[in-house]
Write a protein that holds these residues in place. Structure first.
Motif, PDB file in Angstrom:
ATOM      1  N   PHE A   1       0.819  -1.204   0.000  1.00 35.57           N
ATOM      2  CA  PHE A   1       0.000   0.000   0.000  1.00 35.57           C
ATOM      3  C   PHE A   1       0.857   1.260   0.000  1.00 35.57           C
ATOM      4  CE2 PHE A   1      -2.547  -3.352   1.807  1.00 35.57           C
ATOM      5  CZ  PHE A   1      -3.808  -3.154   1.248  1.00 35.57           C
ATOM      6  N   THR A   2       0.268   2.338  -0.494  1.00 37.44           N
ATOM      7  CA  THR A   2       0.906   3.654  -0.405  1.00 37.44           C
ATOM      8  C   THR A   2       0.211   4.426   0.709  1.00 37.44           C
ATOM      9  OG1 THR A   2      -0.550   4.497  -2.161  1.00 37.44           O
ATOM     10  CG2 THR A   2       1.611   3.658  -2.807  1.00 37.44           C
ATOM     11  N   ASP A   3      -0.542   5.471   0.398  1.00 34.88           N
ATOM     12  CA  ASP A   3      -1.238   6.248   1.415  1.00 34.88           C
ATOM     13  C   ASP A   3      -2.689   6.421   0.988  1.00 34.88           C
ATOM     14  OD1 ASP A   3      -1.584   7.738   3.743  1.00 34.88           O
ATOM     15  OD2 ASP A   3       0.303   8.817   3.464  1.00 34.88           O
TER      16      ASP A   3
ATOM     17  N   ASN B   1       5.363   7.638   0.901  1.00 32.88           N
ATOM     18  CA  ASN B   1       5.072   6.628   1.918  1.00 32.88           C
ATOM     19  C   ASN B   1       4.612   5.331   1.261  1.00 32.88           C
ATOM     20  OD1 ASN B   1       5.548   8.702   3.693  1.00 32.88           O
ATOM     21  ND2 ASN B   1       3.393   9.009   4.239  1.00 32.88           N
ATOM     22  N   TRP B   2       5.051   4.224   1.816  1.00 28.36           N
ATOM     23  CA  TRP B   2       4.583   2.930   1.350  1.00 28.36           C
ATOM     24  C   TRP B   2       4.605   1.947   2.522  1.00 28.36           C
ATOM     25  CZ3 TRP B   2       7.704  -1.402   1.731  1.00 28.36           C
ATOM     26  CH2 TRP B   2       9.069  -1.155   1.946  1.00 28.36           C
TER      27      TRP B   2
ATOM     28  N   LEU C   1       8.158   5.717   5.898  1.00 29.37           N
ATOM     29  CA  LEU C   1       7.705   7.093   5.779  1.00 29.37           C
ATOM     30  C   LEU C   1       8.707   7.958   5.030  1.00 29.37           C
ATOM     31  CD1 LEU C   1       6.442   7.485   9.447  1.00 29.37           C
ATOM     32  CD2 LEU C   1       5.042   7.081   7.415  1.00 29.37           C
ATOM     33  N   GLU C   2       8.206   8.860   4.250  1.00 33.25           N
ATOM     34  CA  GLU C   2       9.039   9.803   3.513  1.00 33.25           C
ATOM     35  C   GLU C   2       9.867  10.642   4.487  1.00 33.25           C
ATOM     36  OE1 GLU C   2       8.443  13.303   0.117  1.00 33.25           O
ATOM     37  OE2 GLU C   2       6.711  12.291   1.012  1.00 33.25           O
ATOM     38  N   SER C   3      11.055  10.984   4.077  1.00 38.31           N
ATOM     39  CA  SER C   3      11.941  11.779   4.935  1.00 38.31           C
ATOM     40  C   SER C   3      11.264  13.065   5.370  1.00 38.31           C
ATOM     41  CB  SER C   3      13.235  12.096   4.175  1.00 38.31           C
ATOM     42  OG  SER C   3      14.084  12.909   4.944  1.00 38.31           O
TER      43      SER C   3
ATOM     44  N   LEU D   1       5.582  13.462  16.236  1.00 37.57           N
ATOM     45  CA  LEU D   1       6.850  12.780  16.448  1.00 37.57           C
ATOM     46  C   LEU D   1       7.528  12.566  15.107  1.00 37.57           C
ATOM     47  CD1 LEU D   1       5.617   9.947  18.878  1.00 37.57           C
ATOM     48  CD2 LEU D   1       6.554  12.183  19.510  1.00 37.57           C
ATOM     49  N   GLY D   2       8.767  12.977  14.992  1.00 41.57           N
ATOM     50  CA  GLY D   2       9.521  12.660  13.785  1.00 41.57           C
ATOM     51  C   GLY D   2       9.691  11.154  13.676  1.00 41.57           C
TER      52      GLY D   2
END
Length: 454
Positions: free
Chosen positions: A231-233, A242-243, A271-273, A298-299
């Protein structure tokens, strides 16, 4: 002289008689020849007519055979295709030729109620109400084993796609591509039409379970379910990088009249940076925007979660429970916290012959044995639940929520439902302190829901 003449006459009489007989025979023979010639001509004519009749008969037989084959083919085609059929399952379901079907679908849930929190927290409470869900869509089948579903949700301000996918089924396997549920667990995959409280278990919303765009495969037989997908988002959050991967396995044997359910699921999201996550939850109703537990942003570089699920349905009684752990991989040297959520529940029908629905690895709609409109009063069910959500770990103080819930559900028919729900929630490390600085206190919520679907 006279005697001689008489003798001559007497002597010539036989010769004359012979001449007369010969002429008659010749005439008869001539007549017979004429008749035989006529008969021969008639036979020849009849033979010609017979040959013509045989040719016509052969052509008629060939035409009849062709017509018979065409009729048989048409009959087979009609048997295969069938006439267009219309059935009513909450809404008209139209089935046509070669496997086509079409069914409109929708639901409407209206909620209202109260939230009571300590006055000194300064949080707004009291009466609230909302259209919880208002959805319209279509679903059906297409020739070749394909299917489709498309549904929109109207929340009063925005329109969002809930489901939008194409499916393909062959044997015990189904493939789906598009926006659909990933495989988070029993409570999340049970339709909002069939859950036993106003809202699902606290961890399902807190940990961000939702439909996402992706591709998945499901294997199912009479007692085993295996699901997995990439899955993506969610479609509203695209496009980003994101995947994730989700998987679930369920064993659901039926022992006599008892339905059992054992399952587990695992989830990973990359998660994407620069992305952040936030875990928080409302006090058991959706018509308030207040959250008394909240990790804040939260990062995070990834999420990893896993859970277990168990359930039993026996006659009017059911029991179920889940546990789920969510780990957050934080960048750099930051501690990676693991948060927890889970619940246990029991329920009982007060109306004779009614039971909680179950189908294919999740709970299904209630179908009253004596519905309103058919001389009955519908189905009445009571449920109690303990629900815990712990957002404290790894230096993150998001708070804990221990909820004690009760619900009373009346289902007049298969397609209508009314619910009364109460929750008493105890908080530790709540994010909204009282005037004296206390972060340990209780909040109460009471809600009602009117629901219809088709």
């Amino acid at each position: 002289m006279c005697g001689a003449s008489i003798a001559a006459i007497c002597t010539s009489t036989p010769a004359l008689a012979q001449d007369v007989d010969a002429a008659a025979v010749l005439e008869e023979l001539a007549a017979m020849r004429a008749e035989m010639a006529a008969m021969a001509n008639r036979i020849e004519s009849l033979e010609s007519e017979l040959e013509t009749a045989q040719q016509v008969a052969a052509q008629a037989n060939a035409a009849a055979a062709a017509a018979s084959e065409s009729a048989a083919a048409a009959s087979e085609s009609a048997a295969a295709a069938g006439d267009t059929q219309i059935a009513f399952k909450g809404a008209p379901e139209i089935k046509g030729e070669s496997g086509w079907s079409f069914k409109p679908r929708g639901r409407l849930q209206y909620d209202a109620g109260f939230v009571s929190s300590p006055d000194s927290t300064g949080r707004p409470d009291g009466f609230g109400n909302e259209v919880r869900r208002a959805r319209l869509g279509v679903q059906g089948d297409m020739p070749g084993g394909f299917g489709y579903k498309f549904e929109l949700d109207f929340d009063g301000t925005d329109v969002a796609i809930t489901d939008g996918f194409l499916s393909y089924a062959t044997g015990d396997v189904e493939f789906v591509i598009g926006q659909h549920n990933n495989f988070q667990g029993l409570e999340e995959l049970t339709s909002s039409l069939s859950i036993s409280h106003m809202e699902r278990a606290a961890f399902t919303d807190a940990f961000g379970f939702e439909r996402r765009v992706g591709a998945s495969a499901t294997y199912a037989n009479d007692a085993v379910l295996v699901q997995g997908g990439l899955f993506t988002d969610a479609v509203d959050d695209l496009s980003n990088k994101n995947w994730g991967v989700d998987g679930r396995v369920v064993y659901f044997p039926k022992l006599g009249e008892t339905q059992l359910h054992f399952g587990g699921s695992v989830h990973y999201t990359d998660l994407e940076s620069g992305m952040t996550v936030r875990y928080r939850q409302r006090p058991a109703v959706h018509f308030t925007s207040e959250r008394f537990i909240n990790t804040g942003n939260l990062g995070a570089s990834s999420e990893f979660g896993f859970g277990g699920e168990v359930a039993i349905v026996h006659g009017p009684f059911h029991a179920t429970g889940e546990a789920f752990w969510q780990n957050v991989d934080r960048p750099g040297a930051l501690t990676d916290p693991t948060f927890f959520g889970g619940y246990v529940e029991v329920g009982l029908f007060l109306t004779e012959g009614d039971s909680r629905g179950y189908k294919g690895g999740k709970f299904d709609r209630i179908k009253p044995g004596s519905p309103v409109g058919e001389g009955g009063a519908g189905a009445v069910q009571v449920n109690v639940r303990y629900d815990r959500l712990d957002l404290n770990d790894g230096g993150i103080i998001g708070g804990t929520q221990d909820a004690f819930l009760a619900s009373l559900i009346w289902s007049p028919t298969d397609w209508t439902r009314f619910m009364l729900g109460y929750a008493h929630l105890k908080y530790e490390d709540a994010v909204h302190p009282t005037a004296g600085g206390d972060t340990s206190y209780s909040v109460d919520s009471l809600g009602v829901r009117a629901q219809i679907d088709f």
